[in-house]
Motif scaffolding. Structure first.
Motif, PDB file in Angstrom:
ATOM      1  N   PHE A   1      65.848  49.485  48.140  1.00  0.00           N
ATOM      2  CA  PHE A   1      66.338  48.210  49.601  1.00  0.00           C
ATOM      3  C   PHE A   1      67.736  48.709  50.074  1.00  0.00           C
ATOM      4  CE2 PHE A   1      67.806  44.880  50.640  1.00  0.00           C
ATOM      5  CZ  PHE A   1      67.229  44.444  51.898  1.00  0.00           C
ATOM      6  N   ALA A   2      68.432  48.819  50.939  1.00  0.00           N
ATOM      7  CA  ALA A   2      69.326  48.571  51.443  1.00  0.00           C
ATOM      8  C   ALA A   2      69.317  48.019  53.113  1.00  0.00           C
ATOM      9  CB  ALA A   2      69.667  49.876  52.117  1.00  0.00           C
ATOM     10  N   HIS A   3      69.498  46.682  52.873  1.00  0.00           N
ATOM     11  CA  HIS A   3      70.089  45.320  53.791  1.00  0.00           C
ATOM     12  C   HIS A   3      69.711  46.498  55.251  1.00  0.00           C
ATOM     13  CE1 HIS A   3      69.587  42.547  56.623  1.00  0.00           C
ATOM     14  NE2 HIS A   3      69.123  41.551  55.518  1.00  0.00           N
ATOM     15  N   PRO A   4      69.345  46.382  56.843  1.00  0.00           N
ATOM     16  CA  PRO A   4      69.523  46.848  57.996  1.00  0.00           C
ATOM     17  C   PRO A   4      70.734  46.179  57.702  1.00  0.00           C
ATOM     18  CG  PRO A   4      67.125  45.624  57.074  1.00  0.00           C
ATOM     19  CD  PRO A   4      67.966  45.564  56.314  1.00  0.00           C
ATOM     20  N   SER A   5      71.207  45.413  57.948  1.00  0.00           N
ATOM     21  CA  SER A   5      73.101  44.984  58.105  1.00  0.00           C
ATOM     22  C   SER A   5      73.626  46.221  57.742  1.00  0.00           C
ATOM     23  CB  SER A   5      72.783  43.649  57.660  1.00  0.00           C
ATOM     24  OG  SER A   5      73.155  43.235  56.365  1.00  0.00           O
ATOM     25  N   ALA A   6      73.265  46.677  56.276  1.00  0.00           N
ATOM     26  CA  ALA A   6      74.238  47.376  55.754  1.00  0.00           C
ATOM     27  C   ALA A   6      73.576  48.363  56.118  1.00  0.00           C
ATOM     28  CB  ALA A   6      74.022  47.566  54.120  1.00  0.00           C
ATOM     29  N   GLY A   7      72.920  48.826  57.377  1.00  0.00           N
ATOM     30  CA  GLY A   7      73.001  50.437  58.152  1.00  0.00           C
ATOM     31  C   GLY A   7      72.521  51.312  57.140  1.00  0.00           C
ATOM     32  N   GLY A   8      71.516  50.325  55.974  1.00  0.00           N
ATOM     33  CA  GLY A   8      70.831  51.024  55.010  1.00  0.00           C
ATOM     34  C   GLY A   8      69.006  51.507  55.845  1.00  0.00           C
ATOM     35  N   GLY A   9      68.805  52.276  55.140  1.00  0.00           N
ATOM     36  CA  GLY A   9      67.395  53.817  56.250  1.00  0.00           C
ATOM     37  C   GLY A   9      67.509  54.268  54.565  1.00  0.00           C
ATOM     38  N   ARG A  10      65.767  54.264  54.624  1.00  0.00           N
ATOM     39  CA  ARG A  10      64.859  54.980  53.739  1.00  0.00           C
ATOM     40  C   ARG A  10      63.437  55.433  53.844  1.00  0.00           C
ATOM     41  NH1 ARG A  10      62.700  50.891  53.259  1.00  0.00           N
ATOM     42  NH2 ARG A  10      61.788  49.063  51.673  1.00  0.00           N
ATOM     43  N   PRO A  11      63.508  55.881  53.215  1.00  0.00           N
ATOM     44  CA  PRO A  11      61.908  56.443  53.867  1.00  0.00           C
ATOM     45  C   PRO A  11      60.874  55.576  52.984  1.00  0.00           C
ATOM     46  CG  PRO A  11      62.823  58.151  52.235  1.00  0.00           C
ATOM     47  CD  PRO A  11      63.565  57.181  52.017  1.00  0.00           C
ATOM     48  N   ALA A  12      59.889  55.151  53.613  1.00  0.00           N
ATOM     49  CA  ALA A  12      58.276  54.217  53.631  1.00  0.00           C
ATOM     50  C   ALA A  12      58.419  54.010  52.596  1.00  0.00           C
ATOM     51  CB  ALA A  12      57.426  54.082  54.337  1.00  0.00           C
ATOM     52  N   GLY A  13      58.251  53.383  50.862  1.00  0.00           N
ATOM     53  CA  GLY A  13      57.807  53.812  49.748  1.00  0.00           C
ATOM     54  C   GLY A  13      58.771  54.567  49.097  1.00  0.00           C
ATOM     55  N   ALA A  14      60.384  55.170  49.541  1.00  0.00           N
ATOM     56  CA  ALA A  14      61.053  55.248  48.424  1.00  0.00           C
ATOM     57  C   ALA A  14      61.712  54.307  47.490  1.00  0.00           C
ATOM     58  CB  ALA A  14      61.859  55.884  49.100  1.00  0.00           C
ATOM     59  N   GLY A  15      61.210  54.018  46.630  1.00  0.00           N
ATOM     60  CA  GLY A  15      62.138  53.161  45.446  1.00  0.00           C
ATOM     61  C   GLY A  15      61.325  51.748  44.689  1.00  0.00           C
ATOM     62  N   GLU A  16      59.488  52.223  45.667  1.00  0.00           N
ATOM     63  CA  GLU A  16      58.764  50.232  44.713  1.00  0.00           C
ATOM     64  C   GLU A  16      58.659  50.856  43.694  1.00  0.00           C
ATOM     65  OE1 GLU A  16      56.136  51.287  47.847  1.00  0.00           O
ATOM     66  OE2 GLU A  16      56.997  50.117  49.491  1.00  0.00           O
ATOM     67  N   LEU A  17      58.311  49.625  43.187  1.00  0.00           N
ATOM     68  CA  LEU A  17      58.097  49.356  41.879  1.00  0.00           C
ATOM     69  C   LEU A  17      57.844  48.575  41.181  1.00  0.00           C
ATOM     70  CD1 LEU A  17      61.599  50.457  39.970  1.00  0.00           C
ATOM     71  CD2 LEU A  17      59.726  51.916  39.578  1.00  0.00           C
ATOM     72  N   VAL A  18      56.516  48.260  40.125  1.00  0.00           N
ATOM     73  CA  VAL A  18      55.334  46.984  39.490  1.00  0.00           C
ATOM     74  C   VAL A  18      56.341  46.950  38.964  1.00  0.00           C
ATOM     75  CG1 VAL A  18      53.283  46.324  39.884  1.00  0.00           C
ATOM     76  CG2 VAL A  18      53.949  47.438  41.378  1.00  0.00           C
ATOM     77  N   MET A  19      56.561  45.542  38.261  1.00  0.00           N
ATOM     78  CA  MET A  19      56.612  44.725  37.305  1.00  0.00           C
ATOM     79  C   MET A  19      55.603  43.777  36.091  1.00  0.00           C
ATOM     80  SD  MET A  19      60.574  44.730  36.994  1.00  0.00           S
ATOM     81  CE  MET A  19      61.068  46.327  37.353  1.00  0.00           C
ATOM     82  N   LEU A  20      55.192  44.186  35.708  1.00  0.00           N
ATOM     83  CA  LEU A  20      54.284  43.067  34.859  1.00  0.00           C
ATOM     84  C   LEU A  20      53.802  42.169  33.673  1.00  0.00           C
ATOM     85  CD1 LEU A  20      50.482  45.264  35.776  1.00  0.00           C
ATOM     86  CD2 LEU A  20      51.521  43.899  36.862  1.00  0.00           C
ATOM     87  N   ASN A  21      54.468  41.468  33.525  1.00  0.00           N
ATOM     88  CA  ASN A  21      54.640  40.453  32.652  1.00  0.00           C
ATOM     89  C   ASN A  21      56.499  40.389  32.206  1.00  0.00           C
ATOM     90  OD1 ASN A  21      52.570  38.941  32.299  1.00  0.00           O
ATOM     91  ND2 ASN A  21      51.341  40.391  31.326  1.00  0.00           N
ATOM     92  N   PRO A  22      57.410  40.811  33.127  1.00  0.00           N
ATOM     93  CA  PRO A  22      58.422  40.830  33.067  1.00  0.00           C
ATOM     94  C   PRO A  22      59.023  40.018  32.700  1.00  0.00           C
ATOM     95  CG  PRO A  22      58.921  40.480  35.506  1.00  0.00           C
ATOM     96  CD  PRO A  22      57.282  40.955  34.879  1.00  0.00           C
ATOM     97  N   VAL A  23      60.606  39.909  31.392  1.00  0.00           N
ATOM     98  CA  VAL A  23      61.111  38.868  30.489  1.00  0.00           C
ATOM     99  C   VAL A  23      62.222  39.588  30.425  1.00  0.00           C
ATOM    100  CG1 VAL A  23      61.167  38.199  28.296  1.00  0.00           C
ATOM    101  CG2 VAL A  23      59.209  38.750  28.519  1.00  0.00           C
ATOM    102  N   ALA A  24      62.790  38.342  31.029  1.00  0.00           N
ATOM    103  CA  ALA A  24      64.010  39.136  31.323  1.00  0.00           C
ATOM    104  C   ALA A  24      64.937  38.502  29.207  1.00  0.00           C
ATOM    105  CB  ALA A  24      64.820  37.542  32.559  1.00  0.00           C
ATOM    106  N   GLU A  25      65.986  38.936  29.477  1.00  0.00           N
ATOM    107  CA  GLU A  25      66.774  38.882  28.394  1.00  0.00           C
ATOM    108  C   GLU A  25      67.921  38.677  28.354  1.00  0.00           C
ATOM    109  OE1 GLU A  25      65.526  41.662  25.522  1.00  0.00           O
ATOM    110  OE2 GLU A  25      63.139  41.647  25.543  1.00  0.00           O
ATOM    111  N   ARG A  26      68.894  38.487  27.436  1.00  0.00           N
ATOM    112  CA  ARG A  26      70.686  38.324  27.718  1.00  0.00           C
ATOM    113  C   ARG A  26      70.787  39.635  26.989  1.00  0.00           C
ATOM    114  NH1 ARG A  26      72.929  33.145  24.679  1.00  0.00           N
ATOM    115  NH2 ARG A  26      71.226  31.845  25.146  1.00  0.00           N
ATOM    116  N   TRP A  27      71.659  39.810  28.151  1.00  0.00           N
ATOM    117  CA  TRP A  27      72.536  41.378  27.717  1.00  0.00           C
ATOM    118  C   TRP A  27      73.989  41.346  27.740  1.00  0.00           C
ATOM    119  CZ3 TRP A  27      75.513  42.253  32.223  1.00  0.00           C
ATOM    120  CH2 TRP A  27      75.704  42.000  32.963  1.00  0.00           C
ATOM    121  N   GLY A  28      74.707  39.952  27.562  1.00  0.00           N
ATOM    122  CA  GLY A  28      76.116  39.987  27.333  1.00  0.00           C
ATOM    123  C   GLY A  28      76.668  38.774  26.793  1.00  0.00           C
ATOM    124  N   PRO A  29      77.816  38.824  26.227  1.00  0.00           N
ATOM    125  CA  PRO A  29      77.803  37.909  25.503  1.00  0.00           C
ATOM    126  C   PRO A  29      77.546  36.246  25.777  1.00  0.00           C
ATOM    127  CG  PRO A  29      80.110  38.436  26.716  1.00  0.00           C
ATOM    128  CD  PRO A  29      78.809  39.063  27.100  1.00  0.00           C
TER     129      PRO A  29
END
Length: 103
Positions: A65-93
């Motif tokens: 994803f690149a917001h249109p205001s940033a001049g971003g363009g990309r092919p439809a479907g590029a980078g699309e992901l589905v996450m099932l049951n994602p869990v956020a975990e701590r990754w820093g101090p």
């Protein structure tokens, strides 16, 4: 189904894990298709089933994803992901506290 926006009360509660019985269901596939459609229409980088008022842990995102205001363009479907049951975990101090950039 209408797209819920923060601070809607449905978006203020943790979503439940997706039951195994729904993993390969037509209902789940239809909801994921709807999320991707709304993702493109709303020009967002990610959406969840709770945005549709369904309190289950399913996230769709466009990693290219690149917001249109940033001049971003990309092919439809590029980078699309589905996450099932994602869990956020701590990754820093220490925890980072802030407001997510929701719709």
């Amino acid at each position: 189904l209408r797209l819920l926006k923060y601070p809607h009360p449905a978006l203020r509660h943790p979503a439940a894990p997706l039951p195994r019985g729904l993993l390969a269901s037509e209902d789940l596939l239809a909801a994921i298709r709807r999320l991707f459609h709304l993702l493109r229409v709303s020009r967002s980088a990610s959406l969840t089933l709770p945005h549709l008022g369904i309190p289950l842990r399913v996230l769709v995102l466009d990693a290219a994803f690149a917001h249109p205001s940033a001049g971003g363009g990309r092919p439809a479907g590029a980078g699309e992901l589905v996450m099932l049951n994602p869990v956020a975990e701590r990754w820093g101090p220490r925890d980072v506290v802030g407001v997510e950039g929701d719709l």
